[in-house]
Motif scaffolding. Structure first.
Motif, mmCIF file in Angstrom:
data_model
loop_
_atom_site.group_PDB
_atom_site.id
_atom_site.type_symbol
_atom_site.label_atom_id
_atom_site.label_comp_id
_atom_site.label_asym_id
_atom_site.label_seq_id
_atom_site.Cartn_x
_atom_site.Cartn_y
_atom_site.Cartn_z
ATOM 1 N N ARG A 25 -1.172 -13.730 -21.179
ATOM 2 C CA ARG A 25 -1.085 -12.307 -21.525
ATOM 3 C C ARG A 25 0.303 -11.761 -21.215
ATOM 4 N NH1 ARG A 25 -5.806 -8.469 -19.323
ATOM 5 N NH2 ARG A 25 -6.963 -10.244 -20.207
ATOM 6 N N TRP A 26 0.895 -12.213 -20.119
ATOM 7 C CA TRP A 26 2.253 -11.784 -19.773
ATOM 8 C C TRP A 26 3.263 -12.315 -20.790
ATOM 9 C CZ3 TRP A 26 5.257 -8.458 -17.798
ATOM 10 C CH2 TRP A 26 6.539 -8.762 -17.390
ATOM 11 N N LEU A 58 -1.978 -16.355 -28.448
ATOM 12 C CA LEU A 58 -1.736 -15.624 -27.202
ATOM 13 C C LEU A 58 -2.578 -14.357 -27.129
ATOM 14 C CD1 LEU A 58 2.146 -15.973 -26.920
ATOM 15 C CD2 LEU A 58 0.427 -17.208 -25.611
ATOM 16 N N CYS A 59 -2.871 -13.744 -28.262
ATOM 17 C CA CYS A 59 -3.696 -12.532 -28.272
ATOM 18 C C CYS A 59 -5.113 -12.790 -27.772
ATOM 19 C CB CYS A 59 -3.746 -11.944 -29.684
ATOM 20 S SG CYS A 59 -2.198 -11.197 -30.238
ATOM 21 N N HIS A 91 -12.561 -22.588 -14.775
ATOM 22 C CA HIS A 91 -11.166 -22.506 -14.383
ATOM 23 C C HIS A 91 -10.847 -21.079 -13.969
ATOM 24 C CE1 HIS A 91 -6.879 -23.724 -14.578
ATOM 25 N NE2 HIS A 91 -7.417 -24.920 -14.391
ATOM 26 N N ASP A 92 -9.861 -20.920 -13.100
ATOM 27 C CA ASP A 92 -9.546 -19.588 -12.592
ATOM 28 C C ASP A 92 -8.937 -18.722 -13.693
ATOM 29 O OD1 ASP A 92 -6.302 -19.494 -12.052
ATOM 30 O OD2 ASP A 92 -7.135 -21.519 -12.038
ATOM 31 N N ARG A 93 -9.000 -17.392 -13.478
ATOM 32 C CA ARG A 93 -8.519 -16.446 -14.468
ATOM 33 C C ARG A 93 -7.044 -16.124 -14.303
ATOM 34 N NH1 ARG A 93 -13.231 -11.783 -14.760
ATOM 35 N NH2 ARG A 93 -15.039 -13.164 -14.808
ATOM 36 N N VAL A 94 -6.477 -16.416 -13.139
ATOM 37 C CA VAL A 94 -5.103 -16.013 -12.875
ATOM 38 C C VAL A 94 -4.145 -16.709 -13.830
ATOM 39 C CG1 VAL A 94 -3.275 -15.946 -11.132
ATOM 40 C CG2 VAL A 94 -5.649 -15.533 -10.471
ATOM 41 N N THR A 95 -4.348 -17.996 -14.052
ATOM 42 C CA THR A 95 -3.439 -18.717 -14.944
ATOM 43 C C THR A 95 -3.537 -18.213 -16.381
ATOM 44 O OG1 THR A 95 -5.144 -20.420 -15.189
ATOM 45 C CG2 THR A 95 -3.439 -20.807 -13.549
ATOM 46 N N PHE A 96 -4.735 -17.784 -16.799
ATOM 47 C CA PHE A 96 -4.874 -17.269 -18.153
ATOM 48 C C PHE A 96 -4.164 -15.932 -18.320
ATOM 49 C CE2 PHE A 96 -7.762 -16.153 -21.889
ATOM 50 C CZ PHE A 96 -7.107 -17.032 -22.725
ATOM 51 N N PHE A 117 -2.722 -4.648 -20.336
ATOM 52 C CA PHE A 117 -3.098 -4.687 -18.926
ATOM 53 C C PHE A 117 -3.983 -3.503 -18.541
ATOM 54 C CE2 PHE A 117 1.192 -6.363 -19.603
ATOM 55 C CZ PHE A 117 1.002 -7.684 -19.231
ATOM 56 N N ALA A 118 -4.551 -2.835 -19.535
ATOM 57 C CA ALA A 118 -5.417 -1.689 -19.251
ATOM 58 C C ALA A 118 -6.695 -2.155 -18.561
ATOM 59 C CB ALA A 118 -5.743 -0.945 -20.542
ATOM 60 N N PRO A 119 -7.194 -1.383 -17.579
ATOM 61 C CA PRO A 119 -8.439 -1.775 -16.910
ATOM 62 C C PRO A 119 -9.690 -1.527 -17.740
ATOM 63 C CG PRO A 119 -7.649 0.305 -16.038
ATOM 64 C CD PRO A 119 -6.593 -0.165 -17.001
#
Length: 634
Positions: free
Chosen positions: A160-161, A269-270, A151-156, A232-234
């Protein structure tokens, strides 16, 4: 630096914890339906769903709940509510024990059931509704299991948001609502005593040294306001460290207070901060290390050094804030509060003056989805801590209006000699209502009059909300003829001079009468019922006698003997046992492989050795063919 590891394993853990949260939510509500929303309960759902001449579709649009379909199915509102809870609990339990049921379609059904119950009783957590809808997008829609790895990562990232909004919004709300306890670092000195439902560990935390409690306030504010930006740290190690900080905060909150599903949902959520490699590290799956040059090894240290520098800034700022111990006066707090309220915090619980500054287009979009709870605000409902103790309402009953007996609750603070309970994810709704009523005038709690009436009538379902063991209810033989309620202020007991602990947990003092003395035909009771459009009889509508209704009654008779925490513990233990049995059989099947002819070998290593030797022989023959003269001439 951002890492290339997948998020399949964290996603599966997130869906597992969310399914468990739904299971606990449905089971906890089901245990309390008869006394709260039953036909003879405190807030009958049949009265909340008033009959309307509008079409069903218009009613669903204004109040999206499946309970409106009850009359068309030949079921009473209470029966529909119990049916939705049972269906949701069974489906959630299946998703907990079987991974293939953790699909978007299943979570969509769970979300619809949650929303239907939430619209009537405001029973389930807003965070559960929003996280449940995100699970519809995160999980594969038709089938869970291994397909979720692709599954794509964008929805996950949406989870985090949501974690950022819930954590950061709660932290800023502590400072933005104008309470000086968080500004002068004294909040924890009264928090453990004044929170809605403390645990036995709260007593010990309340008596920690003052400097340690102030340091705890600093750590909590740093964890809720500063650390969320590391989500959101890289750099991977920053996200992992933020994960452990938040999980540690949730564990401390879980041990020192009964907050229902809040801690479990936040921990779920964490998991969006993790990757599959780190989850594999938990499970003991080691990755093969590739040989690196000195230049590559030095370059890999740069992210770690940068992460250490970031955490050094966070720790030093916390130490500096603790050393200052700023003593804010009222004007300073007001000025700082006004500055914080003007700060744009996404969907945080702030005052109405700030909400008017939001763009009209955003307000319209929010109004369009408000009934579906797709986006919610998060923050403390009240930051007020009482210097003179926590307020508690104590109900008393009498047979002759002379000798009065206190009516103790099973979970609520009352008897000074009884320790605060530990309930885990279970949240007794009536006790929560009582805590809210103690902080507000009596006219803001119209349900309390109905509670008094039900106790005068001796309704069994309502009594079970107070005491599961009828023998411990002082009026189990006959209901009281008179009822009254008083308001007290409670404090934790202090340690003795010799350092020993007091046998009592609480001390209290009388403040005022909360509810006057009434009896069944009392004019005051009749007047208060009339003001709410009720009658003293509160006639219950006839319950349809259908096969579904009989099945619901049978299920209720089997489960009614269990208390709420015990019911949730039994479900959790059953699901854990199924997982352990499945893991044991899976390990046994893997430890006994079969040979090429389909027969089981005595030693699984023999088959693997044969396969390895066969593969080596094939490689040797290929190398010999490469070295043959015929091959070289070609």
């Amino acid at each position: 630096m951002a890492g290339t590891a997948g998020v399949g394993a964290p996603r599966r853990l997130f869906l597992l914890l969310l399914a468990a949260s739904c299971l606990f939510a449905f089971a906890a509500l089901y245990a309390q339906i008869p006394g709260l929303y039953g036909d003879e309960g405190i807030a009958p759902v049949s009265r909340l769903l008033a009959d309307s001449d509008r079409p069903v579709l218009e009613q669903l649009q204004a109040n999206p709940t499946l309970l409106l379909l009850g009359p068309h199915l030949g079921l009473a509102p209470q029966q529909v509510m119990e049916l939705l809870c049972l269906l949701g609990a069974l489906l959630a339990f299946g998703a907990v024990v079987w991974e293939r049921l953790r699909s978007g379609l299943v979570f969509l059904i769970l979300w619809v059931l949650n929303l239907s119950l939430h619209q009537v009783g405001d029973e389930l957590d807003h965070l559960l509704l929003e996280a449940g809808f995100l699970a519809v997008l995160v999980a594969p829609f038709l089938c869970g299991g291994s397909a979720s790895q692709h599954h794509d990562r964008v929805t996950f990232w949406l989870t985090r948001w949501l974690l950022f909004r819930a954590t950061f919004g709660g932290g800023v709300a502590k400072l933005a609502l104008g309470d000086s306890d968080w500004w002068n670092l004294s909040a924890l000195s009264r928090y453990f005593e004044g929170q809605p439902s403390p645990t036995p560990l709260s007593w010990y935390c309340h008596h920690l040294p003052d400097w340690l409690l102030k340091l705890g306030v600093v750590v909590q504010l740093e964890a809720e306001i500063v650390v969320p930006f590391l989500f959101f740290a890289p750099i991977r190690c920053l996200r992992l460290s933020a994960f452990y900080v938040q999980v540690l905060l949730q564990i401390c909150s879980f041990l020192t207070g009964n907050h229902g599903l809040l801690n479990l949902l936040t921990a779920a959520l964490c998991l969006s901060l993790l990757d599959s490699d780190h989850v594999g590290f938990w499970l003991g799956h080691k990755k093969k290390r590739r040989s690196r040059t000195w230049t590559q090894a030095a370059a890999s240290l740069l992210p770690l050094l940068f992460a250490a520098a970031v955490w050094a800034v966070v720790v030093l700022s916390a130490v500096q804030l603790f050393r200052l111990r700023v003593d804010w006066d009222g004007k300073t707090v007001s000025s700082k509060t006004s500055e914080l309220r003007s700060t744009p915090v996404p969907y945080m619980a702030v005052d109405s003056s700030s909400s008017r500054k939001i763009f009209p287009e955003v307000q319209k979009a929010y109004s369009a989805v408000q009934n579906y709870r797709l986006v919610n605000s998060y923050g403390l409902e009240s930051n007020a801590f009482w210097d003179d103790g926590r307020p508690e309402i104590i109900i008393e009953g009498s047979v002759d209006n002379t000798t009065w007996t206190e009516i103790d609750f099973l979970y609520k603070i009352g008897n000074e000699n009884v320790a605060p309970p530990f309930m885990g994810p279970y949240l007794p709704r009536l006790d929560w209502w009582m805590w809210q009523a103690a902080h507000a005038p009596r006219d803001r709690s119209p349900w309390f009059t109905v509670l008094v009436l039900r106790l005068l009538q001796g309704r069994r379902d309502v009594v079970h909300l107070l005491q599961m063991d009828e023998g411990r209810y002082p009026f189990h033989q006959s209901p009281p003829r008179f009822i009254r309620a008083k308001l007290y202020r409670y404090h934790f007991t202090q340690r003795r001079a010799d350092g020993t602990e007091s046998p009592q947990w609480w001390t209290r003092r009388y403040v005022d009468d909360f509810y006057p003395t009434v009896h069944f035909t009392s004019p005051d009771l009749q007047r208060m019922l009339t003001q709410q459009g009720l009658t003293a009889e509160l006639l219950t509508p006839p319950t349809p006698d259908s096969p579904i209704g009989q099945a619901l009654a049978l299920a209720r008779n089997h489960i009614s003997a269990l208390s709420g925490p015990l019911l949730l513990l039994a479900l959790a233990a059953t699901a854990a046992s199924i997982h352990l049995i499945g893991a044991a059989f899976g390990h046994r099947a893997r430890s006994a492989p079969t040979d090429p002819r389909g027969r089981k070998t005595k030693d699984g290593q023999q088959t693997s050795d044969r396969q390895r030797s066969r593969k080596e022989n094939q490689e040797e023959r290929m190398q010999e063919s490469e070295r043959s003269p015929r091959k070289r001439r070609k």
